[in-house]
Design an enzyme around this catalytic site. Structure first.
Site, PDB file in Angstrom:
ATOM      1  N   GLY A 258      -4.641   2.188 -19.616  1.00  0.00           N
ATOM      2  CA  GLY A 258      -3.883   2.460 -18.406  1.00  0.00           C
ATOM      3  C   GLY A 258      -2.503   3.043 -18.659  1.00  0.00           C
TER       4      GLY A 258
ATOM      5  N   ASN B  57      -0.061  -5.297  -9.288  1.00  0.00           N
ATOM      6  CA  ASN B  57      -0.473  -6.220 -10.339  1.00  0.00           C
ATOM      7  C   ASN B  57       0.248  -7.562 -10.301  1.00  0.00           C
ATOM      8  OD1 ASN B  57       1.734  -4.392 -11.105  1.00  0.00           O
ATOM      9  ND2 ASN B  57       1.795  -5.558 -13.011  1.00  0.00           N
TER      10      ASN B  57
ATOM     11  N   GLN C 210      -5.761  -1.938 -11.439  1.00  0.00           N
ATOM     12  CA  GLN C 210      -6.134  -3.265 -10.927  1.00  0.00           C
ATOM     13  C   GLN C 210      -7.176  -3.204  -9.812  1.00  0.00           C
ATOM     14  OE1 GLN C 210      -5.231  -6.148 -12.155  1.00  0.00           O
ATOM     15  NE2 GLN C 210      -3.579  -5.540 -13.529  1.00  0.00           N
TER      16      GLN C 210
ATOM     17  N   CYS D 157       2.863  -7.091 -19.163  1.00  0.00           N
ATOM     18  CA  CYS D 157       3.747  -6.128 -19.816  1.00  0.00           C
ATOM     19  C   CYS D 157       5.218  -6.499 -19.684  1.00  0.00           C
ATOM     20  CB  CYS D 157       3.512  -4.732 -19.242  1.00  0.00           C
ATOM     21  SG  CYS D 157       1.859  -4.093 -19.573  1.00  0.00           S
TER      22      CYS D 157
END
Length: 381
Positions: free
Chosen positions: A69, A149, A178, A325
């Site tokens: 992604g 997300n 997602q 992340c």
């Protein structure tokens, strides 16, 4: 073990791992080689591309493989910007995009482009009216995620598609990382969408494989130059085994949607209703259909999210603070800040992300431990 962190990564299906192992051990030729081993690899590669395209309702030629992604988002944002800079240098992304999009936009702003950030409502949805006011004659790209997300808000991609319907110069990109297996394809891959990004490990494939949907005729600067793979767009030897595994995973996930999504939504509802009974709990995710059925983000007032994450981990229950992340950086959920949530309250956020692998017995166990954790935090609250 109870794993409620599926938005960070999913457990690869056993069938997917078998596909990976079989292809890696038997079809190990380089697809660019002229000999028979290379031809076998090419057939697997193109069969996988065709299967992914058919499952999404697009053409095989509209699928480009990547490593995931983040690469997909970076490639589209930067590739479109430099491809279309002669038409303008203005880009719009929303305030709640994944760092792969926002940091790419920020990087472009340091290289001659201008970036505007579309605000969101207090519930976490892109404000269409505000987005409309940001559009300019020199706008070349709008990038909006399909499913947030961090809180699971499903963005109004159809409404944004209508807004951009008569603006063909503007490229419309959707981060759909997602979305697979959580909302219908038609809700985020509209006729107006020019590019979409996907990541295999979010839907039970192996890590290191993703792909981009690129509408036929839409141009994009190449990511890597060299060997000419992916139609001269991404020159590197393709991960054939990973790509085959990803095609298998996509087929399995999409075949289970009708049965799995109601089950996942019910688990979320049970947790939501229990959490709502506690006065020092704030729930950031909605229960309505405008939110993904698998993501539930909440906080215990006065208690930092990482404390709650580790408290559950002591009982072998795995949840997350915000996005994987960003969580190690210790930052509050950027989505919540964009929604106007005070920083201290945003720092309390933890995210549950459910999947078809989970069941109601795990939900019951989670709620049992939650009551213990909640009681232990009483003095802090």
């Amino acid at each position: 073990m109870i794993y409620f962190d599926n938005s960070a990564t999913t457990i690869p299906y056993a069938e997917v791992l078998r596909t990976y192992q079989e292809v890696a051990s038997k079809i190990w030729g380089n697809p660019s080689s002229l000999h028979n081993l290379g031809s076998k690899a090419t057939r697997i590669l193109e069969a996988s591309r065709k299967q992914i395209a058919e499952l999404l309702g697009v053409k095989s030629s509209e699928i480009l493989f990547t490593s995931g992604g983040t690469e997909s988002d970076n490639w589209v944002i930067k590739g479109v910007a430099f491809e279309k800079e002669r038409y303008g240098k203005h880009i719009i992304v929303s305030d709640i995009e994944h760092p792969a999009v926002k940091e790419s936009a920020k990087w472009l702003s340091q290289h001659g482009f201008e970036v505007s950030y579309a605000p969101v409502t207090a519930d976490g949805f892109v404000d269409i009216d505000q987005l409309a006011t940001l559009l300019r004659p020199d706008t070349i790209l709008v990038s909006i995620m399909a499913v947030n997300n961090e809180i699971g808000s499903i963005q109004p991609i159809k409404a944004i598609s209508d807004l951009l319907a008569n603006k063909p110069v503007i490229t419309f990109h959707v981060d759909a990382v997602q979305a697979i297996g959580k909302i219908p394809t038609k809700d985020y891959l509209t006729e107006r969408v020019d590019f979409a990004s996907f990541s295999g490990h979010k839907f039970h494939s192996v890590r290191g494989v993703g792909f981009i949907y690129r509408k036929e005729g839409k141009k994009l600067q190449p990511l890597l130059t060299g060997g000419g793979q992916e139609g001269d767009m991404r020159s590197t030897t393709e991960n054939v085994a990973g790509i085959a595994a990803t095609a298998k995973a996509l087929r399995l996930v999409m075949s289970k949607e009708n049965e799995a999504l109601p089950r996942i939504a019910k688990m979320k509802e049970v947790i939501y209703d229990e959490l709502a009974h506690h006065e020092d709990i704030v729930i950031f995710s909605g229960k309505a259909e405008a939110f993904a059925p698998n993501i539930l983000t909440f906080g215990i007032k006065g208690v930092r999210g990482e404390v709650i994450v580790h408290a559950f981990e002591e009982h072998d229950i795995y949840i997350s603070t915000t996005s994987a992340c960003s969580s190690k950086a210790g930052k509050p959920a950027g989505t919540l800040i964009a929604m106007g949530v005070p920083t201290k309250l945003a720092q309390s956020a933890v995210r549950l992300s459910l999947d078809d692998d989970n069941d109601m017995s795990q939900v019951e166990q989670f709620l049992t431990i939650f009551k213990q954790v909640y009681e232990k935090t009483k003095k802090v609250r």
